[in-house]
Design an enzyme around this catalytic site. Structure first.
Site, PDB file in Angstrom:
ATOM      1  N   ASP A  67       0.813  -1.218   0.000  1.00 46.30           N
ATOM      2  CA  ASP A  67       0.000   0.000   0.000  1.00 46.30           C
ATOM      3  C   ASP A  67       0.850   1.273   0.000  1.00 46.30           C
ATOM      4  O   ASP A  67       2.077   1.222   0.202  1.00 46.30           O
ATOM      5  CB  ASP A  67      -0.960  -0.006   1.197  1.00 46.30           C
ATOM      6  CG  ASP A  67      -0.306  -0.507   2.492  1.00 46.30           C
ATOM      7  OD1 ASP A  67       0.938  -0.531   2.569  1.00 46.30           O
ATOM      8  OD2 ASP A  67      -1.041  -0.874   3.415  1.00 46.30           O
ATOM      9  N   ASN A 135      -7.405  -2.515  14.419  1.00 46.75           N
ATOM     10  CA  ASN A 135      -8.821  -2.777  14.113  1.00 46.75           C
ATOM     11  C   ASN A 135      -8.989  -4.011  13.207  1.00 46.75           C
ATOM     12  O   ASN A 135     -10.058  -4.242  12.669  1.00 46.75           O
ATOM     13  CB  ASN A 135      -9.468  -1.544  13.464  1.00 46.75           C
ATOM     14  CG  ASN A 135      -8.857  -1.207  12.099  1.00 46.75           C
ATOM     15  OD1 ASN A 135      -7.938  -1.889  11.639  1.00 46.75           O
ATOM     16  ND2 ASN A 135      -9.367  -0.179  11.454  1.00 46.75           N
ATOM     17  N   HIS A 137      -7.284  -4.572  10.362  1.00 44.16           N
ATOM     18  CA  HIS A 137      -7.047  -4.381   8.927  1.00 44.16           C
ATOM     19  C   HIS A 137      -5.775  -5.101   8.464  1.00 44.16           C
ATOM     20  O   HIS A 137      -4.856  -5.355   9.247  1.00 44.16           O
ATOM     21  CB  HIS A 137      -7.050  -2.893   8.529  1.00 44.16           C
ATOM     22  CG  HIS A 137      -5.850  -2.101   8.932  1.00 44.16           C
ATOM     23  ND1 HIS A 137      -5.928  -0.757   9.245  1.00 44.16           N
ATOM     24  CD2 HIS A 137      -4.531  -2.415   9.054  1.00 44.16           C
ATOM     25  CE1 HIS A 137      -4.721  -0.308   9.529  1.00 44.16           C
ATOM     26  NE2 HIS A 137      -3.860  -1.298   9.417  1.00 44.16           N
ATOM     27  N   GLU A 142      -9.738  -1.799   5.423  1.00 42.95           N
ATOM     28  CA  GLU A 142     -10.342  -1.510   6.717  1.00 42.95           C
ATOM     29  C   GLU A 142     -11.577  -2.399   6.933  1.00 42.95           C
ATOM     30  O   GLU A 142     -12.093  -2.992   5.978  1.00 42.95           O
ATOM     31  CB  GLU A 142     -10.751  -0.027   6.760  1.00 42.95           C
ATOM     32  CG  GLU A 142      -9.582   0.954   6.582  1.00 42.95           C
ATOM     33  CD  GLU A 142      -8.671   1.059   7.814  1.00 42.95           C
ATOM     34  OE1 GLU A 142      -8.659   0.125   8.655  1.00 42.95           O
ATOM     35  OE2 GLU A 142      -7.959   2.068   7.931  1.00 42.95           O
TER      36      GLU A 142
END
Ligand code: F6R
Length: 240
Positions: A67, A135, A137, A142
């Site tokens: 990314d 979280n 991801h 996400e």
């Protein structure tokens, strides 16, 4: 998913470096999927040391990163392109022409995602390294991201912007958008190694391993991969 619990970050990194070096020794032309962030930094240091000692060569290795932040040029100190050069590529014998990362400053981000998806299709990963978001991801996929997704532009979750603000002067400087490999791209890798260290990853590790396979915890998709390994240190594994 195979679960390996180790004492601490140092041991996690040793295991991570071992997985990479085994892959490269077996196939000197291996395609590695690489991550940025705090998690793999020591793994990369250990690989640099192996390279310096002449035990490992990346001369023919090809690398594709997960990314990049939208809006940050490769020269920007917070860009993931810069991170990879500083923490790995500048210190090993990899040919920079064989390293790939989505461009955060492409004039048409959508077209850039399509280019990257096509590139990934030509470069099946032998090993994909992942960190784990607090979280759940993976890459910048996400919670709520469809498992079928390919490289796409994402709006980062508030918790991710907060987590990543530690590396910026001010939270307002953290880009809100990014380009990321999709979950389907990640799942195409022959082997996936996800690493997690520290208490703030404990809930995400629990959801990844023991939770139901659900888009609310993107990393839970790894339960469906036939060669996925999670290496967690004691703090990250504390809820298992
Ligand atoms: C980085 C990436 C992210 C990180 C994750 C964990 O390329 O794709 O998914 O792996 O946010 O970040 P750290 O390792 O900084 O805790």
């Amino acid at each position: 998913m195979e679960i390996i619990i180790v004492n601490d970050y140092a041991q996690m990194s040793e295991r991570g470096a071992l997985a990479v070096s085994e892959t490269v020794k077996k196939n000197p032309r291996a395609v590695l999927g690489l991550a940025t962030g705090s998690t793999p930094i020591q793994t990369y240091r250990l690989l640099i040391e192996q390279c310096e000692r002449g035990e490992l060569s990346f001369a023919e290795v090809r690398a594709v990163n997960l990314d990049e932040y939208a809006g940050l040029a490769a020269e920007h100190e917070q860009s993931y392109a810069y991170f990879m050069r500083k923490n790995l590529f500048d210190h090993i014998d990899i040919d920079l022409k064989n390293t790939h990362i989505p461009s955060g400053t492409a004039p048409d981000l959508q077209a850039e995602c399509e280019r990257y998806t096509a590139l990934l299709a030509q470069m099946p990963r032998d090993l994909q390294i992942l960190g784990l978001g607090s979280n759940g991801h993976i890459g910048f996929n996400e919670p709520g991201t469809p498992f079928s997704g390919r490289t796409h532009v994402v709006r980062l979750a508030e918790s991710t912007v907060r987590d990543n603000s530690r590396l910026f002067d001010r939270i307002e400087d953290v880009p809100k958008m990014a380009l990321t490999m999709g979950i389907a791209d990640i799942m195409d890798a022959k082997k996936i190694l996800i690493m997690a260290s520290g208490k703030n990853k404990a809930q995400a590790v629990y959801n990844t391993v023991k939770g139901e396979v659900s888009e609310s915890c993107p990393a839970s998709v790894l339960q469906k991969h036939n060669n996925a390994v999670l290496i967690a240190d004691a703090e990250a594994a504390s809820l298992l």
